[in-house]
Design a protein around this motif. Structure first.
Motif, PDB file in Angstrom:
ATOM      1  N   UNK A 111       2.172  -2.607  -9.928  1.00 11.86           N
ATOM      2  CA  UNK A 111       2.570  -3.172 -11.330  1.00 11.86           C
ATOM      3  C   UNK A 111       3.093  -4.581 -11.763  1.00 11.86           C
ATOM      4  N   UNK A 112       2.218  -4.990 -12.542  1.00 14.65           N
ATOM      5  CA  UNK A 112       2.464  -6.377 -13.178  1.00 14.65           C
ATOM      6  C   UNK A 112       3.795  -6.334 -13.778  1.00 14.65           C
ATOM      7  N   UNK A 113       4.442  -4.813 -14.599  1.00 12.84           N
ATOM      8  CA  UNK A 113       5.937  -5.030 -14.597  1.00 12.84           C
ATOM      9  C   UNK A 113       6.142  -3.361 -14.550  1.00 12.84           C
ATOM     10  N   UNK A 114       7.131  -3.442 -13.776  1.00  7.08           N
ATOM     11  CA  UNK A 114       7.487  -1.338 -13.346  1.00  7.08           C
ATOM     12  C   UNK A 114       8.342  -1.343 -13.459  1.00  7.08           C
ATOM     13  N   UNK A 115       8.812  -0.342 -15.072  1.00  7.32           N
ATOM     14  CA  UNK A 115      10.182   0.149 -14.911  1.00  7.32           C
ATOM     15  C   UNK A 115      10.402   1.968 -14.800  1.00  7.32           C
ATOM     16  N   UNK A 116      11.281   2.079 -13.927  1.00 10.16           N
ATOM     17  CA  UNK A 116      11.219   3.163 -13.352  1.00 10.16           C
ATOM     18  C   UNK A 116      10.655   3.384 -11.583  1.00 10.16           C
ATOM     19  N   UNK A 117      10.808   4.609 -11.131  1.00  7.06           N
ATOM     20  CA  UNK A 117       9.651   5.134 -10.185  1.00  7.06           C
ATOM     21  C   UNK A 117       9.209   6.467 -10.432  1.00  7.06           C
ATOM     22  N   UNK A 118       7.941   6.503 -10.216  1.00  7.22           N
ATOM     23  CA  UNK A 118       7.703   7.602 -10.392  1.00  7.22           C
ATOM     24  C   UNK A 118       7.608   8.609  -9.070  1.00  7.22           C
ATOM     25  N   UNK A 119       7.948   8.006  -7.773  1.00  5.13           N
ATOM     26  CA  UNK A 119       8.064   8.650  -6.445  1.00  5.13           C
ATOM     27  C   UNK A 119       9.120   9.392  -6.797  1.00  5.13           C
ATOM     28  N   UNK A 120      10.191   8.878  -7.253  1.00  7.78           N
ATOM     29  CA  UNK A 120      11.317   9.448  -7.134  1.00  7.78           C
ATOM     30  C   UNK A 120      11.900  10.270  -8.282  1.00  7.78           C
ATOM     31  N   UNK A 121      11.138  10.085  -9.707  1.00  3.33           N
ATOM     32  CA  UNK A 121      11.327  10.104 -10.636  1.00  3.33           C
ATOM     33  C   UNK A 121      12.832   9.829 -11.861  1.00  3.33           C
ATOM     34  N   UNK A 122      13.304   8.453 -10.938  1.00  2.00           N
ATOM     35  CA  UNK A 122      14.078   7.504 -11.086  1.00  2.00           C
ATOM     36  C   UNK A 122      13.477   6.099 -12.637  1.00  2.00           C
ATOM     37  N   UNK A 124       1.200  -1.606   0.211  1.00  8.02           N
ATOM     38  CA  UNK A 124       0.189   0.392  -0.343  1.00  8.02           C
ATOM     39  C   UNK A 124       0.739   1.232   0.200  1.00  8.02           C
ATOM     40  N   UNK A 125       1.894   0.836   0.052  1.00 10.91           N
ATOM     41  CA  UNK A 125       3.184   2.231   0.117  1.00 10.91           C
ATOM     42  C   UNK A 125       3.159   2.978  -0.895  1.00 10.91           C
ATOM     43  N   UNK A 126       5.174   2.874  -1.050  1.00 13.32           N
ATOM     44  CA  UNK A 126       6.018   2.977  -2.545  1.00 13.32           C
ATOM     45  C   UNK A 126       7.185   2.214  -2.796  1.00 13.32           C
ATOM     46  N   UNK A 127       6.760   0.974  -2.605  1.00 17.48           N
ATOM     47  CA  UNK A 127       7.804  -0.120  -2.852  1.00 17.48           C
ATOM     48  C   UNK A 127       7.720  -0.349  -4.141  1.00 17.48           C
ATOM     49  N   UNK A 128       8.362  -0.614  -4.684  1.00 14.85           N
ATOM     50  CA  UNK A 128       8.491  -1.251  -5.913  1.00 14.85           C
ATOM     51  C   UNK A 128       8.371  -2.953  -5.887  1.00 14.85           C
ATOM     52  N   UNK A 129       9.194  -3.273  -5.014  1.00 14.13           N
ATOM     53  CA  UNK A 129       8.830  -4.116  -4.917  1.00 14.13           C
ATOM     54  C   UNK A 129       7.487  -5.224  -4.661  1.00 14.13           C
ATOM     55  N   UNK A 130       6.942  -4.834  -4.731  1.00 15.40           N
ATOM     56  CA  UNK A 130       5.426  -5.169  -4.345  1.00 15.40           C
ATOM     57  C   UNK A 130       5.085  -5.367  -6.358  1.00 15.40           C
ATOM     58  N   UNK A 131       6.101  -5.200  -7.304  1.00 17.47           N
ATOM     59  CA  UNK A 131       5.338  -5.671  -8.162  1.00 17.47           C
ATOM     60  C   UNK A 131       6.148  -6.449  -8.742  1.00 17.47           C
ATOM     61  N   UNK A 132       5.843  -7.575 -10.312  1.00  9.02           N
ATOM     62  CA  UNK A 132       6.322  -8.968 -10.118  1.00  9.02           C
ATOM     63  C   UNK A 132       7.765  -8.651 -10.636  1.00  9.02           C
TER      64      UNK A 132
END
Length: 172
Positions: free
Chosen positions: A92-103, A56-64
């Motif tokens: 997301x199913x597949x996450x490329x980058x991070x819109x919280x950090x802009x990276x 429920x947070x901003x952890x990219x490891x929540x994606x597959x």
């Protein structure tokens, strides 16, 4: 052998400059399968199944699947997410980058993602931040009733952009 640990196999393949070759097998993961930089993955219909609900947070490891820069997928990948009530948009199913950090990431190519499962209004393949040179052939969401966007792109982070009058503006 890596005892079914696809992350360990991918890390070893990338560090040795070898391709990761997988067949028709399901790999259950509890954290995102991170494709290490430099990896070429040749898949004969592999399924990655994220079995943990999002935080429920901003952890990219929540994606597959979370590719790093300079990665390539050849073949078909099935990507499954368990339902996750209250999950955040970063999942997301597949996450490329991070819109919280802009990276972002760069130089990622894929042949085909088949998206399965997920939670209400989920992003299928999300491209975020300053990502570039992303190329894919096919994203298939089937007849999903929960995938809100098969492909989502978001161009920046929230610290540098703001919503005003219904439009996102770039901070001066």
């Amino acid at each position: 052998s890596f005892g079914g640990d696809i992350q360990a196999a991918a890390n070893a393949a990338a560090s040795l400059g070898l391709p990761l070759i997988t067949g028709r097998k399901d790999y259950e993961v509890q954290n995102a399968f991170i494709l290490p930089s430099g990896l070429t993955w040749i898949s004969g219909g592999t399924r990655i199944k994220m079995m943990r609900a999002g935080t429920g947070g901003t952890n990219p490891l929540d994606s597959a699947i979370v590719p790093q820069s300079n990665t390539r997928i050849i073949g078909r990948i099935y990507v499954y997410l368990v339902d996750s009530p209250g999950a955040a948009a970063l999942r997301a199913h597949v996450l490329l980058g991070n819109w919280t950090t802009g990276e972002g990431i760069n130089d990622f190519t894929f042949d085909e993602f088949i998206l399965e499962g997920g939670h209400s209004n989920i992003n299928g393949v999300a491209i975020a931040g300053d990502s570039y040179n992303i190329r894919g052939n096919r994203i298939d969401a089937g007849n999903s009733t929960v995938i809100g966007r098969a492909l989502m792109t978001h161009w920046g982070n929230f610290a540098q952009h703001y919503l005003s009058g219904g439009k996102y503006q770039h901070a001066a």
